[in-house]
Each structure stands twice: as C-alpha cells, then as structure tokens.
Design an enzyme around this catalytic site. Structure first.
Site, PDB file in Angstrom:
ATOM      1  N   GLU A  90      -5.544   9.048  -1.486  1.00 46.29           N
ATOM      2  CA  GLU A  90      -4.475   8.059  -1.645  1.00 46.29           C
ATOM      3  C   GLU A  90      -4.631   6.926  -0.617  1.00 46.29           C
ATOM      4  OE1 GLU A  90       0.437   8.042  -1.628  1.00 46.29           O
ATOM      5  OE2 GLU A  90      -0.660   9.669  -0.655  1.00 46.29           O
ATOM      6  N   HIS A  91      -4.604   7.259   0.670  1.00 49.74           N
ATOM      7  CA  HIS A  91      -4.732   6.279   1.753  1.00 49.74           C
ATOM      8  C   HIS A  91      -6.026   6.558   2.518  1.00 49.74           C
ATOM      9  CE1 HIS A  91      -0.425   5.514   1.190  1.00 49.74           C
ATOM     10  NE2 HIS A  91      -0.218   6.806   1.348  1.00 49.74           N
TER      11      HIS A  91
END
Length: 435
Positions: A333-334
C-alpha cells in the site's frame, strides 16, 4: 518482545507465504459471520441496521441519517486547530485532484478516424451513485473522508452516500462531519461494518442503494464487499494498513524506526516492514525498535507488539535488487523509499499503491496533506489496482460510427469474420442492408 527479523533467502517458505499474504488471510475466516448480517439487512432494512448499531456500537438510534443539527454542532464544537488542519490538508488534496479532473475534461469526449469513414472514441461520464465507507471504531479518520469526498464531488457523481460507525451516543465524530461538509457532502449514515456494505448494496428505507462502494475497512467490511461483488462494484480492495520502508545504508536508523511504527500502530492486523540489503541498518533498527515500541501509549503498544510477531518486522536481503524484487512481489500500500539514487530505484518499482520519496517525505505527511490520495490498494492488490483518483468515480463509454465510405471499406472483412465465428445474422445485417 518478538520482532520479526527475516533473512529472506534463508526464510522458510511457509513464513514467506505468511508475510506476503499478511492479514488478508483473515478475511476468509469471517465470511460465515458476515453472510447472515448481509441477509438480514437485505430482508429487514432499517430495522436490522438499528439493531446492529445497538449490538456492535452500543448506540440506540432514532434516525440513521446525520441531521443538519448534528452538522451545526460539529462546526460549533470542533477545535479551531483541527478545523484549520483539515482545511489546509483538504485544500492540497483538492488542488491535486482538480488537476486530475482538468486532464479528464481535456478529453471528455473524443473520436479518431481509424481509416477513411471509420471513427472510434470515448465519452467519459460519472458513475451515477457511489457509497463511501469511512472506518471508525479504534480511531476517527477525517482524512479518509476528504480523500474520498473530494474526487467524488469533482467527478460530479450525482448520488454520494457515506456510511461510518457511530459512537455509543449515536453520534458521528465532529471532525468527520466537518470534513464531509467542507467537501459538500451531507448524506451520512450512522452504520459501519458488513451491515453498512449490505445497506449500500441493497438499499433500505433510509439508505440508498448505490452502484459502487469505495473505502477501507476491517476484514468484515472486506468480506462483505467480496460477497456482494455480484450486486455492486466493490471498488478497490482497501483493508488493513501496510507499509514497506525500502532503504539502503544511507537511511537514518532512528527515523526508520519512526517510519515503521507510523503504519504499524494502525492495528494488530497491520503490516510494517523495513526491507533492506544493509545488514548494519537492519541490526541497528532491530536494536532500537523495542524501546520505541514500549514508549507508545496503549492500545497502540499492544497492537504493534502483536503485528511485529506476525506481519511486521525486518526483511534483510542479500542485494538491493532482491529487495526491489521483494517489494514488487509484495505490492504494498505505502512504500517509503530512502536511498541514495531514488530515481534509479523508482524506475524498477512497479507495484505499490504509492511511492513516497526521501527522508523528509514521511508517510504521515503524504497521507494527510501532500495531495495524493491515501485510500490505496492493500493485500497485494497494488499489482493490478491503482491509487484512488477521480477515475474511480468515472467511467468510459465507447463511441463508434462509420460513414457510407467506412461501411463499404469494412463490410467484406466483417462478414468474413462473422461467418467464420458462426453468426449468420451478423453477416446478414451487412450483406442485406439497404443504404
């Protein structure tokens, strides 16, 4: 304290699978619990939602929809500092997504002549109705509210319905209401969990049925989206938070510990990994983590201790190329990138919800106020899904036409193919046509 430290080339396959799968594996385990909730909402509508609010949130609701008086109260009682912070960060998000929309508007409808008299193109239109799920429970997330509302409004979606859990007093957090109001959205319903997704899918006496649902949530929310995928577009999968801090030996160990905890504190099912080929950095971070974790308040401390023993920790590779390969396989995701030659590394990173670049570009700054969207694919779905944008609220309609010249130029090829594929009426619609 059990902190995962994985020398990746020496890690057992079963452990590798667990790390790569992370808490997404928990979604299957709640499917059976979610199905009766969905069925009850489908059959009983508002009555089921009110009962679930009592059962899960401890709230006795007289109305499911947030009232104008509640918006006024939120404006009046919310701290000026929080208001100013929301205004500042949401302003940047609006600027970024307005630029996205400007690029859409430049080609809202277009056609190209692919051969004489034959034209093909697209028309871009908003989705007619969307539901936005704003998680609650452990924390309140006004940032998620403006990250979803702003692109939806810029895309001019006609019907926007927001669902979010209420507290035991039957109230939605002031910051959430303020964030929604400055975005221009006021259709907010005090429901969370699987029951909220069911309400948006089927509609109830109060909650409108929508075509698509977006927003992060618990395994129960994710399970409900999967089950209802044949009824609504469940949107991009956005489950428990996850991050990779990809570093070489130039990264600051102290800051890297802070970066790991940034995402690990979301919950016991979160995943936060340092991925590096630098053994010195890996060992230094490993030594610093226990004290940093112990310094956290509860409940974050216990959440981090839990996920450090399961999905979080340190992945040490033999080379930077192997670290990059791990990141592409994980599809996080990040992804916070802290390396000397970031442009060279970025060129090799294909799968991530977002790439945050440099020691001063923290995940927290990126996901509150830089302008990019913080609603991102999780669970490895960044391999095929993109970051949330105005495009999540738009759709493309294909436009095609032929003139008489174009018809005559294509007719032989098309009748040949239609006959070959066994569709005589297809061919006859051309052969027997009166022009």
């Amino acid at each position: 304290m059990n902190i995962g430290f994985y020398r990746w080339n020496k890690t057992e396959d079963a452990t590798k699978a667990r790390i790569l799968r992370r808490s997404e594996s928990n979604i299957g385990s709640v499917m059976d619990a979610v199905r009766p909730i969905i069925e009850r909402v489908k059959n009983e509508g508002d009555d089921a939602l009110i009962d679930y609010a009592k059962k899960f949130d401890g709230a006795t609701l007289k109305t499911l929809k947030v009232t104008e008086e509640e918006f006024e109260e939120a404006r009046r009682t919310l701290s000026p500092d929080v208001k100013a912070a929301i205004d500042h960060c949401a302003g940047n998000v609006r600027i970024f997504h307005k630029e996205q929309m400007n690029r859409v508007e430049a080609e809202r409808q277009w056609m190209v002549e692919v051969e004489p008299g034959v034209f093909a193109g697209e028309k871009i239109t908003p989705i007619s109705s969307v539901g936005l799920y704003i998680p609650g429970g452990k924390n309140l997330f006004p940032s998620v509210m403006y990250m979803l509302c702003i692109p939806a409004m810029l895309a001019q979606v006609p019907t926007i319905a927001i669902t979010t859990p209420c507290n035991s007093n039957g109230k939605v957090g002031d910051a959430l209401l303020y964030a929604a109001e400055i975005c221009g959205v006021k259709n907010i319903y005090k429901i969370g969990g699987a029951q909220a997704i069911a309400a948006l899918a089927y509609g109830t006496q109060t909650v409108p049925a929508v075509k698509k649902v977006l927003g992060p949530g618990s395994p129960y929310v994710a399970a409900a989206k999967q089950i209802l995928g044949g009824i609504i577009d469940p949107g991009m999968p956005a489950g428990p938070s996850e991050s990779i801090i990809l570093c070489d030996e130039s990264a600051n160990a102290h800051n890297t510990v802070l970066d790991i905890l940034n995402e690990a504190e979301h919950g016991p099912d979160s995943a936060a990994l340092l991925v590096t080929s630098s053994e010195n950095l890996a060992n230094e971070v490993y030594a610093l983590l226990p004290d940093a974790i112990n310094a956290l308040p509860e409940p974050q401390r216990d959440w981090v201790i839990t996920n450090m023993a399961t999905y979080s920790g340190i992945v040490l590779t033999d080379t930077m190329e192997e670290a990059i390969n791990f990141c592409n396989q994980y599809a996080v995701e990040h992804l916070l990138l802290k390396v000397k030659n970031s442009d060279n590394i970025i060129a090799k990173l294909d799968n991530a919800g977002e790439i945050i670049i440099g020691e001063t570009s923290t995940i927290s700054i990126a996901n509150f106020g830089i302008g990019g969207n913080n609603v991102l694919p999780t669970g490895g779905r960044a391999a095929t899904y993109s970051c949330t944008s105005v495009w999540d609220f738009l759709k493309r309609v294909s436009l095609v036409k032929t003139t008489k010249e174009g018809f005559e130029g294509l007719q032989d090829s098309v009748t040949t193919l239609s006959d070959y594929e066994g569709f005589p009426a297809h061919g006859d619609s051309i052969r027997k046509r009166t022009l």
